[in-house]
Design a protein around this motif. Sequence first.
Motif, PDB file in Angstrom:
ATOM      1  N   LYS A   5       0.820  -1.220   0.000  1.00 35.13           N
ATOM      2  CA  LYS A   5       0.000   0.000   0.000  1.00 35.13           C
ATOM      3  C   LYS A   5       0.847   1.260   0.000  1.00 35.13           C
ATOM      4  CE  LYS A   5      -3.692  -2.097   2.685  1.00 35.13           C
ATOM      5  NZ  LYS A   5      -4.248  -2.293   3.993  1.00 35.13           N
ATOM      6  N   ASN A   6       2.115   1.082   0.377  1.00 34.40           N
ATOM      7  CA  ASN A   6       2.972   2.249   0.540  1.00 34.40           C
ATOM      8  C   ASN A   6       3.928   2.363  -0.654  1.00 34.40           C
ATOM      9  OD1 ASN A   6       4.991   4.029   1.309  1.00 34.40           O
ATOM     10  ND2 ASN A   6       4.839   3.440   3.475  1.00 34.40           N
ATOM     11  N   PRO A   7       4.003   3.544  -1.319  1.00 31.70           N
ATOM     12  CA  PRO A   7       4.892   3.691  -2.474  1.00 31.70           C
ATOM     13  C   PRO A   7       6.344   3.321  -2.162  1.00 31.70           C
ATOM     14  CG  PRO A   7       3.616   5.708  -2.133  1.00 31.70           C
ATOM     15  CD  PRO A   7       3.270   4.789  -1.006  1.00 31.70           C
ATOM     16  N   LEU A   8       6.760   3.536  -0.900  1.00 33.64           N
ATOM     17  CA  LEU A   8       8.158   3.239  -0.557  1.00 33.64           C
ATOM     18  C   LEU A   8       8.481   1.748  -0.701  1.00 33.64           C
ATOM     19  CD1 LEU A   8       8.912   5.478   2.539  1.00 33.64           C
ATOM     20  CD2 LEU A   8       9.958   5.586   0.272  1.00 33.64           C
ATOM     21  N   GLU A   9       7.467   0.903  -0.417  1.00 38.02           N
ATOM     22  CA  GLU A   9       7.683  -0.553  -0.561  1.00 38.02           C
ATOM     23  C   GLU A   9       8.022  -0.895  -2.006  1.00 38.02           C
ATOM     24  OE1 GLU A   9       4.800  -3.326   1.354  1.00 38.02           O
ATOM     25  OE2 GLU A   9       3.838  -1.433   1.915  1.00 38.02           O
ATOM     26  N   LEU A  10       7.284  -0.256  -2.927  1.00 38.02           N
ATOM     27  CA  LEU A  10       7.545  -0.533  -4.346  1.00 38.02           C
ATOM     28  C   LEU A  10       8.876   0.092  -4.760  1.00 38.02           C
ATOM     29  CD1 LEU A  10       6.826  -1.478  -7.159  1.00 38.02           C
ATOM     30  CD2 LEU A  10       5.336   0.508  -7.418  1.00 38.02           C
ATOM     31  N   PRO A  25       9.293  11.424 -14.118  1.00 34.06           N
ATOM     32  CA  PRO A  25      10.654  11.926 -13.891  1.00 34.06           C
ATOM     33  C   PRO A  25      11.522  11.080 -12.972  1.00 34.06           C
ATOM     34  CG  PRO A  25       9.020  13.337 -12.820  1.00 34.06           C
ATOM     35  CD  PRO A  25       8.260  12.341 -13.634  1.00 34.06           C
ATOM     36  N   SER A  26      10.937  10.183 -12.173  1.00 32.40           N
ATOM     37  CA  SER A  26      11.773   9.422 -11.240  1.00 32.40           C
ATOM     38  C   SER A  26      11.087   8.120 -10.843  1.00 32.40           C
ATOM     39  CB  SER A  26      12.034  10.248  -9.973  1.00 32.40           C
ATOM     40  OG  SER A  26      10.813  10.444  -9.293  1.00 32.40           O
ATOM     41  N   CYS A  27      11.884   7.215 -10.259  1.00 29.58           N
ATOM     42  CA  CYS A  27      11.328   5.942  -9.771  1.00 29.58           C
ATOM     43  C   CYS A  27      10.340   6.212  -8.626  1.00 29.58           C
ATOM     44  CB  CYS A  27      12.449   5.020  -9.294  1.00 29.58           C
ATOM     45  SG  CYS A  27      13.533   4.504 -10.635  1.00 29.58           S
ATOM     46  N   MET A  28      10.607   7.259  -7.825  1.00 30.01           N
ATOM     47  CA  MET A  28       9.680   7.573  -6.729  1.00 30.01           C
ATOM     48  C   MET A  28       8.337   8.036  -7.289  1.00 30.01           C
ATOM     49  SD  MET A  28       8.783   7.638  -3.731  1.00 30.01           S
ATOM     50  CE  MET A  28      10.016   7.510  -2.463  1.00 30.01           C
ATOM     51  N   ALA A  29       8.377   8.888  -8.310  1.00 36.91           N
ATOM     52  CA  ALA A  29       7.121   9.366  -8.924  1.00 36.91           C
ATOM     53  C   ALA A  29       6.358   8.172  -9.497  1.00 36.91           C
ATOM     54  CB  ALA A  29       7.433  10.380 -10.018  1.00 36.91           C
ATOM     55  N   PHE A  30       7.088   7.216 -10.073  1.00 30.45           N
ATOM     56  CA  PHE A  30       6.440   6.015 -10.626  1.00 30.45           C
ATOM     57  C   PHE A  30       5.773   5.205  -9.508  1.00 30.45           C
ATOM     58  CE2 PHE A  30       6.681   1.471 -11.721  1.00 30.45           C
ATOM     59  CZ  PHE A  30       5.937   1.458 -12.883  1.00 30.45           C
ATOM     60  N   SER A  31       6.465   5.040  -8.375  1.00 37.37           N
ATOM     61  CA  SER A  31       5.910   4.256  -7.256  1.00 37.37           C
ATOM     62  C   SER A  31       4.605   4.879  -6.758  1.00 37.37           C
ATOM     63  CB  SER A  31       6.904   4.203  -6.090  1.00 37.37           C
ATOM     64  OG  SER A  31       8.147   3.760  -6.549  1.00 37.37           O
ATOM     65  N   VAL A  32       4.609   6.206  -6.638  1.00 33.57           N
ATOM     66  CA  VAL A  32       3.402   6.905  -6.176  1.00 33.57           C
ATOM     67  C   VAL A  32       2.282   6.715  -7.200  1.00 33.57           C
ATOM     68  CG1 VAL A  32       2.420   9.191  -5.668  1.00 33.57           C
ATOM     69  CG2 VAL A  32       4.692   8.594  -4.813  1.00 33.57           C
ATOM     70  N   ALA A  33       2.631   6.829  -8.485  1.00 40.29           N
ATOM     71  CA  ALA A  33       1.620   6.714  -9.547  1.00 40.29           C
ATOM     72  C   ALA A  33       0.993   5.313  -9.565  1.00 40.29           C
ATOM     73  CB  ALA A  33       2.257   7.037 -10.897  1.00 40.29           C
ATOM     74  N   VAL A  34       1.793   4.292  -9.283  1.00 36.51           N
ATOM     75  CA  VAL A  34       1.257   2.913  -9.275  1.00 36.51           C
ATOM     76  C   VAL A  34       0.271   2.752  -8.125  1.00 36.51           C
ATOM     77  CG1 VAL A  34       1.841   0.475  -8.893  1.00 36.51           C
ATOM     78  CG2 VAL A  34       3.225   1.864 -10.444  1.00 36.51           C
ATOM     79  N   ILE A  35       0.665   3.227  -6.943  1.00 43.51           N
ATOM     80  CA  ILE A  35      -0.218   3.075  -5.778  1.00 43.51           C
ATOM     81  C   ILE A  35      -1.496   3.895  -5.970  1.00 43.51           C
ATOM     82  CG2 ILE A  35      -0.418   3.461  -3.265  1.00 43.51           C
ATOM     83  CD1 ILE A  35       1.467   1.138  -3.958  1.00 43.51           C
ATOM     84  N   GLN A  36      -1.379   5.005  -6.700  1.00 40.33           N
ATOM     85  CA  GLN A  36      -2.570   5.829  -6.950  1.00 40.33           C
ATOM     86  C   GLN A  36      -3.387   5.319  -8.133  1.00 40.33           C
ATOM     87  OE1 GLN A  36      -1.073   9.842  -7.340  1.00 40.33           O
ATOM     88  NE2 GLN A  36      -1.215  10.203  -5.146  1.00 40.33           N
ATOM     89  N   GLY A  37      -2.917   4.241  -8.767  1.00 39.14           N
ATOM     90  CA  GLY A  37      -3.688   3.654  -9.868  1.00 39.14           C
ATOM     91  C   GLY A  37      -3.514   4.387 -11.191  1.00 39.14           C
TER      92      GLY A  37
END
Length: 271
Positions: A5-10, A25-37
Amino acid sequence: MPEMKNPLELYKLLNKSNCKKCMLPSCMAFSVAVIQGRKKISDCPELDEQTVEALSGRVATRASFEDEQRERLNNLKQEVARIDFVSVSDRIGGAAVKGGLAVNCLGKDFVIDAAGELTSECHKNLWVHVPLLNYIIHGTGKTLSGHWVPFNELQGAKDWSRFFSHRCEEDMKQLADAHTELFFEILSLFGAQPVGGMDADHSLTVYPLPKVPFMINYWEPEQGFESKLNILLDRVSPDNLAIGSIYLLGRGLVEMFRALIIRHNRDGKLF
Ligand code: SF4
């Protein structure tokens, strides 16, 4: 396997190269985008098939921030329907016009009609529409102090400053870094005015709303120094627009600039 559930895990499972092949722009932005669907795990071409398969079933997407803002927008539209545009126009620095209320946003008129719908020659987005309605309904119309401060020094900024720093200042810096000339051309099209006496390479003020100006300061990269961008705001801004909406407005600017850069950049690519 437990749900993720947490972007940091991904994020921990990505290669952290920030290669941008996923169009973010970044792997972090991608992780957030995945968790947000907004993105699928398979949108990262750096992950192998087995990993994609293993992770896809574990992602628990939550209602995205965009979905929440859409709901908020619908509520604001109902509230604005009860507003008398003539009586609020002076307070917010707007003008009652045939068919609605005109508010100058970045040098262009944005017209709100009685149903809260927005018309403009500019690129419109949710991030601008929500703050604009909030400004009309709740802004006190306080006179600007001329005292510029960083976002985190504004009253009530504590819960929002991390988001403002990442999603507004950092994202805007990446656009300025990748498309410096075009970025400043767009700012000038939006009525940006140079500010003297600052130590940045570029210091400009823009008015996303008449009583909520932004001062954008950008330092170009130099040998041994990375580029830097910060946004200053007038100290009374939270009286004229709720702090969460100032953050949304900042994001609205970034989204608008991003859309224009994609449209006008010769190869149509962002990075
Ligand atoms: S494509 Fe994958 S590795 Fe590259 S930035 Fe996106 S998430 Fe990171």
